[in-house]
Scaffold this motif. Structure first.
Motif, PDB file in Angstrom:
ATOM      1  N   MET A 131      50.068  30.068  40.682  1.00 52.66           N
ATOM      2  CA  MET A 131      51.234  30.519  41.447  1.00 52.66           C
ATOM      3  C   MET A 131      51.013  31.914  42.043  1.00 52.66           C
ATOM      4  SD  MET A 131      54.349  29.251  39.019  1.00 52.66           S
ATOM      5  CE  MET A 131      55.636  29.783  40.134  1.00 52.66           C
ATOM      6  N   LEU A 132      50.398  32.800  41.260  1.00 52.67           N
ATOM      7  CA  LEU A 132      50.191  34.170  41.728  1.00 52.67           C
ATOM      8  C   LEU A 132      49.219  34.223  42.903  1.00 52.67           C
ATOM      9  CD1 LEU A 132      50.931  37.140  41.332  1.00 52.67           C
ATOM     10  CD2 LEU A 132      48.975  37.319  39.782  1.00 52.67           C
ATOM     11  N   ARG A 133      48.226  33.355  42.921  1.00 49.83           N
ATOM     12  CA  ARG A 133      47.246  33.359  44.018  1.00 49.83           C
ATOM     13  C   ARG A 133      47.926  33.214  45.383  1.00 49.83           C
ATOM     14  NH1 ARG A 133      44.136  30.949  39.912  1.00 49.83           N
ATOM     15  NH2 ARG A 133      42.206  32.113  39.595  1.00 49.83           N
ATOM     16  N   GLN A 134      48.986  32.433  45.452  1.00 52.94           N
ATOM     17  CA  GLN A 134      49.715  32.279  46.720  1.00 52.94           C
ATOM     18  C   GLN A 134      50.292  33.606  47.190  1.00 52.94           C
ATOM     19  OE1 GLN A 134      52.524  28.927  46.707  1.00 52.94           O
ATOM     20  NE2 GLN A 134      51.522  28.273  44.834  1.00 52.94           N
ATOM     21  N   VAL A 135      50.820  34.361  46.272  1.00 52.13           N
ATOM     22  CA  VAL A 135      51.397  35.665  46.610  1.00 52.13           C
ATOM     23  C   VAL A 135      50.293  36.621  47.057  1.00 52.13           C
ATOM     24  CG1 VAL A 135      52.635  37.673  45.675  1.00 52.13           C
ATOM     25  CG2 VAL A 135      53.330  35.352  45.018  1.00 52.13           C
ATOM     26  N   LEU A 136      49.180  36.628  46.344  1.00 48.10           N
ATOM     27  CA  LEU A 136      48.089  37.557  46.636  1.00 48.10           C
ATOM     28  C   LEU A 136      47.489  37.313  48.018  1.00 48.10           C
ATOM     29  CD1 LEU A 136      46.373  37.502  43.131  1.00 48.10           C
ATOM     30  CD2 LEU A 136      47.939  39.238  44.033  1.00 48.10           C
ATOM     31  N   THR A 137      47.302  36.054  48.378  1.00 47.49           N
ATOM     32  CA  THR A 137      46.704  35.767  49.682  1.00 47.49           C
ATOM     33  C   THR A 137      47.642  36.151  50.827  1.00 47.49           C
ATOM     34  OG1 THR A 137      47.439  33.458  49.611  1.00 47.49           O
ATOM     35  CG2 THR A 137      45.206  33.931  48.829  1.00 47.49           C
ATOM     36  N   THR A 138      48.934  36.107  50.595  1.00 45.65           N
ATOM     37  CA  THR A 138      49.888  36.515  51.619  1.00 45.65           C
ATOM     38  C   THR A 138      49.732  37.998  51.952  1.00 45.65           C
ATOM     39  OG1 THR A 138      51.415  34.801  50.935  1.00 45.65           O
ATOM     40  CG2 THR A 138      52.356  36.626  52.175  1.00 45.65           C
ATOM     41  N   LEU A 139      49.291  38.777  50.995  1.00 42.42           N
ATOM     42  CA  LEU A 139      49.067  40.210  51.193  1.00 42.42           C
ATOM     43  C   LEU A 139      47.648  40.511  51.670  1.00 42.42           C
ATOM     44  CD1 LEU A 139      50.978  41.381  48.040  1.00 42.42           C
ATOM     45  CD2 LEU A 139      51.622  41.866  50.407  1.00 42.42           C
ATOM     46  N   GLN A 140      46.917  39.493  52.073  1.00 43.37           N
ATOM     47  CA  GLN A 140      45.541  39.597  52.539  1.00 43.37           C
ATOM     48  C   GLN A 140      44.595  40.082  51.457  1.00 43.37           C
ATOM     49  OE1 GLN A 140      45.991  41.939  56.127  1.00 43.37           O
ATOM     50  NE2 GLN A 140      46.287  40.094  57.341  1.00 43.37           N
ATOM     51  N   HIS A 165      50.264  47.277  52.746  1.00 46.74           N
ATOM     52  CA  HIS A 165      48.930  47.580  53.276  1.00 46.74           C
ATOM     53  C   HIS A 165      47.949  48.022  52.187  1.00 46.74           C
ATOM     54  CE1 HIS A 165      50.271  47.054  57.365  1.00 46.74           C
ATOM     55  NE2 HIS A 165      51.318  47.833  57.100  1.00 46.74           N
ATOM     56  N   GLU A 166      48.451  48.616  51.133  1.00 50.59           N
ATOM     57  CA  GLU A 166      47.583  49.131  50.062  1.00 50.59           C
ATOM     58  C   GLU A 166      46.770  48.022  49.387  1.00 50.59           C
ATOM     59  OE1 GLU A 166      51.253  51.841  50.232  1.00 50.59           O
ATOM     60  OE2 GLU A 166      50.813  49.720  50.515  1.00 50.59           O
ATOM     61  N   TRP A 167      47.266  46.802  49.435  1.00 52.46           N
ATOM     62  CA  TRP A 167      46.596  45.669  48.779  1.00 52.46           C
ATOM     63  C   TRP A 167      45.555  44.983  49.674  1.00 52.46           C
ATOM     64  CZ3 TRP A 167      47.672  45.684  43.837  1.00 52.46           C
ATOM     65  CH2 TRP A 167      48.959  45.972  43.373  1.00 52.46           C
ATOM     66  N   ALA A 168      45.664  45.141  50.974  1.00 52.67           N
ATOM     67  CA  ALA A 168      44.922  44.306  51.924  1.00 52.67           C
ATOM     68  C   ALA A 168      43.406  44.452  51.818  1.00 52.67           C
ATOM     69  CB  ALA A 168      45.365  44.627  53.347  1.00 52.67           C
ATOM     70  N   TYR A 169      42.735  43.321  51.967  1.00 55.49           N
ATOM     71  CA  TYR A 169      41.273  43.218  52.008  1.00 55.49           C
ATOM     72  C   TYR A 169      40.604  43.746  50.748  1.00 55.49           C
ATOM     73  CZ  TYR A 169      42.582  42.402  56.823  1.00 55.49           C
ATOM     74  OH  TYR A 169      43.178  41.929  57.954  1.00 55.49           O
ATOM     75  N   LYS A 170      41.249  43.510  49.632  1.00 55.65           N
ATOM     76  CA  LYS A 170      40.668  43.900  48.347  1.00 55.65           C
ATOM     77  C   LYS A 170      40.596  42.663  47.462  1.00 55.65           C
ATOM     78  CE  LYS A 170      42.424  48.606  48.687  1.00 55.65           C
ATOM     79  NZ  LYS A 170      43.231  49.665  48.054  1.00 55.65           N
ATOM     80  N   PRO A 171      39.487  42.518  46.730  1.00 59.09           N
ATOM     81  CA  PRO A 171      39.372  41.367  45.841  1.00 59.09           C
ATOM     82  C   PRO A 171      40.180  41.564  44.563  1.00 59.09           C
ATOM     83  CG  PRO A 171      37.428  42.727  45.647  1.00 59.09           C
ATOM     84  CD  PRO A 171      38.290  43.345  46.726  1.00 59.09           C
ATOM     85  N   VAL A 172      40.624  40.446  44.016  1.00 60.41           N
ATOM     86  CA  VAL A 172      41.395  40.482  42.781  1.00 60.41           C
ATOM     87  C   VAL A 172      40.967  39.305  41.911  1.00 60.41           C
ATOM     88  CG1 VAL A 172      43.326  39.255  43.886  1.00 60.41           C
ATOM     89  CG2 VAL A 172      43.730  40.547  41.793  1.00 60.41           C
ATOM     90  N   ALA A 173      40.781  39.593  40.643  1.00 60.87           N
ATOM     91  CA  ALA A 173      40.466  38.558  39.659  1.00 60.87           C
ATOM     92  C   ALA A 173      41.634  38.464  38.692  1.00 60.87           C
ATOM     93  CB  ALA A 173      39.183  38.900  38.906  1.00 60.87           C
ATOM     94  N   ILE A 174      41.748  37.312  38.072  1.00 57.62           N
ATOM     95  CA  ILE A 174      42.845  37.092  37.130  1.00 57.62           C
ATOM     96  C   ILE A 174      42.283  36.750  35.755  1.00 57.62           C
ATOM     97  CG2 ILE A 174      44.840  35.641  36.580  1.00 57.62           C
ATOM     98  CD1 ILE A 174      45.220  35.265  39.625  1.00 57.62           C
ATOM     99  N   VAL A 175      42.750  37.483  34.763  1.00 59.04           N
ATOM    100  CA  VAL A 175      42.508  37.149  33.355  1.00 59.04           C
ATOM    101  C   VAL A 175      43.839  36.623  32.857  1.00 59.04           C
ATOM    102  CG1 VAL A 175      41.957  38.035  31.065  1.00 59.04           C
ATOM    103  CG2 VAL A 175      40.717  38.897  33.073  1.00 59.04           C
ATOM    104  N   SER A 176      43.931  35.307  32.701  1.00 56.18           N
ATOM    105  CA  SER A 176      45.208  34.701  32.312  1.00 56.18           C
ATOM    106  C   SER A 176      45.187  34.330  30.837  1.00 56.18           C
ATOM    107  CB  SER A 176      45.503  33.476  33.176  1.00 56.18           C
ATOM    108  OG  SER A 176      44.543  32.468  32.966  1.00 56.18           O
ATOM    109  N   TYR A 177      46.353  34.409  30.244  1.00 57.31           N
ATOM    110  CA  TYR A 177      46.471  34.053  28.830  1.00 57.31           C
ATOM    111  C   TYR A 177      47.781  33.336  28.590  1.00 57.31           C
ATOM    112  CZ  TYR A 177      49.428  38.252  28.363  1.00 57.31           C
ATOM    113  OH  TYR A 177      50.408  39.201  28.495  1.00 57.31           O
ATOM    114  N   GLY A 178      47.783  32.508  27.583  1.00 58.70           N
ATOM    115  CA  GLY A 178      48.988  31.761  27.244  1.00 58.70           C
ATOM    116  C   GLY A 178      48.706  30.799  26.112  1.00 58.70           C
ATOM    117  N   GLY A 179      49.452  29.712  26.102  1.00 57.23           N
ATOM    118  CA  GLY A 179      49.272  28.674  25.090  1.00 57.23           C
ATOM    119  C   GLY A 179      48.141  27.743  25.483  1.00 57.23           C
TER     120      GLY A 179
END
Length: 186
Positions: free
Chosen positions: A125-134, A101-115
């Motif tokens: 991939m992470l976006r799928q997990v985040l939307t499941t938590l509302q 519940h602590e995550w629900a209805y809160k916006p989240v942005a991603i700063v991704s890094y790699g090669g």
């Protein structure tokens, strides 16, 4: 807006904290944002060890209660996301899974890094997990390909102008979404 910037990896020597510090500095320059940098290596959550499902909020361990309080306080999040083997690191999934519940209805942005991909596969991939938590993953973020070339001899990340502009737009969008979602969190 109470913004929490969260690292995604706990690996010793990881450069994620270096990039997270850069994001933190940029966020501190924005108006109407209080910001906290959360290093998962310092939080040091064990692999999920709660006997009850997080949706019940019946936390048995102090580390979970502390984590719950930290996340509950946040209005919005930026996850500084590594890419390991085309996916996101286990520590961020573990940290997310501890709560519900602590995550629900809160916006989240991603700063991704790699090669070459700049961590975009991990972010997708992470976006799928985040939307499941509302949570609401916003479109605006920062993608950092070949991140190591922008780390100086003092282990400081030096973002280029386009990355800085993307970060400023990201903070602006987070503020808009935070305001829009606030009634849902009441």
């Amino acid at each position: 807006m109470n913004l929490k910037i969260i690292t995604s990896t706990t690996r010793p020597g990881s450069k994620g904290i270096t990039i997270a510090k850069w994001v933190h500095i940029l966020a501190l320059q924005e108006k109407d944002i209080s910001v906290e940098l959360i290093d998962l290596a310092e939080i040091n959550l064990p692999l999920m060890d709660e006997p009850n499902h997080p949706r019940l909020g019946q936390y048995q361990h102090q580390h979970t209660r502390d984590w719950s309080t930290t996340i509950k306080e946040g209005d919005a999040f930026v996850i500084v996301l590594a890419e390991y083997n085309f996916g996101f690191p286990a520590p961020i999934k573990n940290a997310i899974d501890y709560l519900f519940h602590e995550w629900a209805y809160k916006p989240v942005a991603i700063v991704s890094y790699g090669g070459i991909s700049g961590g975009m596969r991990s972010a997708q991939m992470l976006r799928q997990v985040l939307t499941t938590l509302q949570m609401v993953p916003i479109a605006q973020g920062v993608t950092i390909p070949f991140f190591a070339k922008n780390i100086d001899s003092d282990n400081t990340y030096i973002g280029d102008e386009s990355q800085k502009e993307s970060a400023v737009k990201m903070f602006s969008e987070l503020q808009k979404w935070t305001s829009a979602l606030r009634p849902l969190r009441r």
